[in-house]
Each structure stands twice: as structure tokens, then as C-alpha cells.
Design an enzyme around this catalytic site. Structure first.
Site, PDB file in Angstrom:
ATOM      1  N   ARG A  55       0.708  -1.135  -0.104  1.00  0.00           N
ATOM      2  CA  ARG A  55       0.111  -0.146   0.215  1.00  0.00           C
ATOM      3  C   ARG A  55       0.874   1.357  -0.236  1.00  0.00           C
ATOM      4  O   ARG A  55       0.424   2.211  -0.532  1.00  0.00           O
ATOM      5  CB  ARG A  55      -1.056  -0.087   1.177  1.00  0.00           C
ATOM      6  CG  ARG A  55      -1.986  -0.982   1.042  1.00  0.00           C
ATOM      7  CD  ARG A  55      -3.073  -1.050   2.198  1.00  0.00           C
ATOM      8  NE  ARG A  55      -2.191  -1.597   3.306  1.00  0.00           N
ATOM      9  CZ  ARG A  55      -2.877  -2.030   4.259  1.00  0.00           C
ATOM     10  NH1 ARG A  55      -4.201  -2.043   4.567  1.00  0.00           N
ATOM     11  NH2 ARG A  55      -2.077  -2.440   5.390  1.00  0.00           N
ATOM     12  N   GLU A 108       7.177 -11.673  14.606  1.00  0.00           N
ATOM     13  CA  GLU A 108       6.796 -12.115  15.948  1.00  0.00           C
ATOM     14  C   GLU A 108       7.194 -13.642  16.042  1.00  0.00           C
ATOM     15  O   GLU A 108       7.617 -14.014  16.936  1.00  0.00           O
ATOM     16  CB  GLU A 108       5.406 -11.878  16.311  1.00  0.00           C
ATOM     17  CG  GLU A 108       4.812 -12.377  17.606  1.00  0.00           C
ATOM     18  CD  GLU A 108       3.451 -11.941  17.691  1.00  0.00           C
ATOM     19  OE1 GLU A 108       2.963 -12.359  18.935  1.00  0.00           O
ATOM     20  OE2 GLU A 108       2.673 -11.250  16.926  1.00  0.00           O
TER      21      GLU A 108
END
Length: 172
Positions: A59, A96
Site C-alpha cells: 500500500r 513475531e
């Protein structure tokens, strides 16, 4: 700016439970809002002699391209591995649960250029910190600022870029 903030919708539990996803699709489809966003950043950088605006996949490409056009600057892309057809520099970074990488063409910049880096959201800052390292380690350029449409302030992503200049239009 209220109408810009209202054009960003929140979708709960996407892409997984507990996530409040900030969807920019309504903002992009509203010509007035999109024009205001690009106009805001163009005005912010009007006197900064920006040569290139870099978009981070995916984006960030939308905003970087429109802003580069408004500033009469060039644009380049930072992408996921294997998406760029020419020789690239690669930077790995931690997620993560695991790692990922980003790449940029080896000829993306000329020495001494002044660049902006743009992405839609500053969250944990992992991707953009990797982008900063990728650019700073491989090119002799000046990063004018890291720009974001929005920052998720509770995630403290800006700290990953300290002491580099960072600006976000919206804060959540």
C-alpha cells in the site's frame, strides 16, 4: 482532517482475532480524501528538494507514487523477495514468529539524492526499520523523513526509527 480519519474504517478481528485492522480502501476510493492526503504531504515537503519517494510493499506504493508525482520526484519500490526483476539488495528482519526480508534494486538511487520513505501504517516498525537499514547500508543518500498515513501509537513503532525523522498524518 476529520473526513480523512473518518474514511479509514476499522475491521475487527482481521486478519486474525484481536486485531483491529485499519482499512484504507474507502480513503483511496474517495477522490477528495485521497487528494487531501497527497496535498498535505506535498505541502509538507514542497521546499525539501526531494528527489525520490520510496514506497514499501504494497500500500505504500499507492501513496509514494502519487506523492512523487506531486513533488516532481522519482519513485522506487521496496518489495518482498523475488518480486523485483533486476539485481537487488536484501535485508532480513524479525517477525513475531520467524523472519522476513525486503529488497530494493541496486540502482534505485544516485549518490547524494534526498529521499522520502512512505508506508501506509507504522505499527511495530519492523518492516520500516529494515527498510531504513537497507537504504542506509547500501546507498549514499539522505533520508529526509519517514512518512506514514497513520501510526498505531500503542505499538511504539516510531522507537525503531529513532533518531530518524518520522511523521504520521493520523494517530490511533
Amino acid at each position: 482532517m476529520k473526513n480523512i480519519e473518518e474514511a479509514v474504517r476499522t475491521i475487527m478481528d482481521f486478519p486474525k482475532p484481536g486485531i483491529a485492522f485499519k482499512d484504507i480502501s474507502p480513503l483511496l476510493s474517495d477522490p477528495d480524501c485521497f487528494h487531501q492526503v497527497i496535498g498535505h504531504f506535498a505541502k509538507r515537503h514542497a521546499g525539501n528538494r526531494v528527489n525520490m519517494v520510496i514506497g514499501i510493499e504494497a500500500r505504500g506504493f499507492v501513496f509514494a507514487s502519487a506523492l512523487a508525482y506531486a513533488l516532481r520526484a522519482g519513485t522506487a519500490m521496496i518489495r518482498k523477495p523475488g518480486k523485483l526483476p533486476f539485481s537487488t539488495y536484501r535485508q532480513a528482519y524479525d517477525l513475531e514468529y520467524g523472519t522476513d526480508s525486503i529488497e530494493i534494486h541496486t540502482d534505485a538511487f544516485r549518490p547524494g539524492q534526498r529521499i522520502l520513505v512512505f508506508d501506509d501504517v507504522l505499527a511495530t516498525g519492523g518492516t520500516v526499520a529494515a527498510a531504513a537499514h537497507l537504504i542506509e547500508e547500501n546507498f549514499n543518500v539522505e533520508i529526509v523523513e519517514f512518512n506514514f498515513l497513520m501510526a498505531l501509537d500503542a505499538l511504539n513503532g516510531q522507537t525503531r526509527l529513532d533518531p530518524r525523522p518520522v511523521y504520521s498524518l493520523l494517530h490511533y
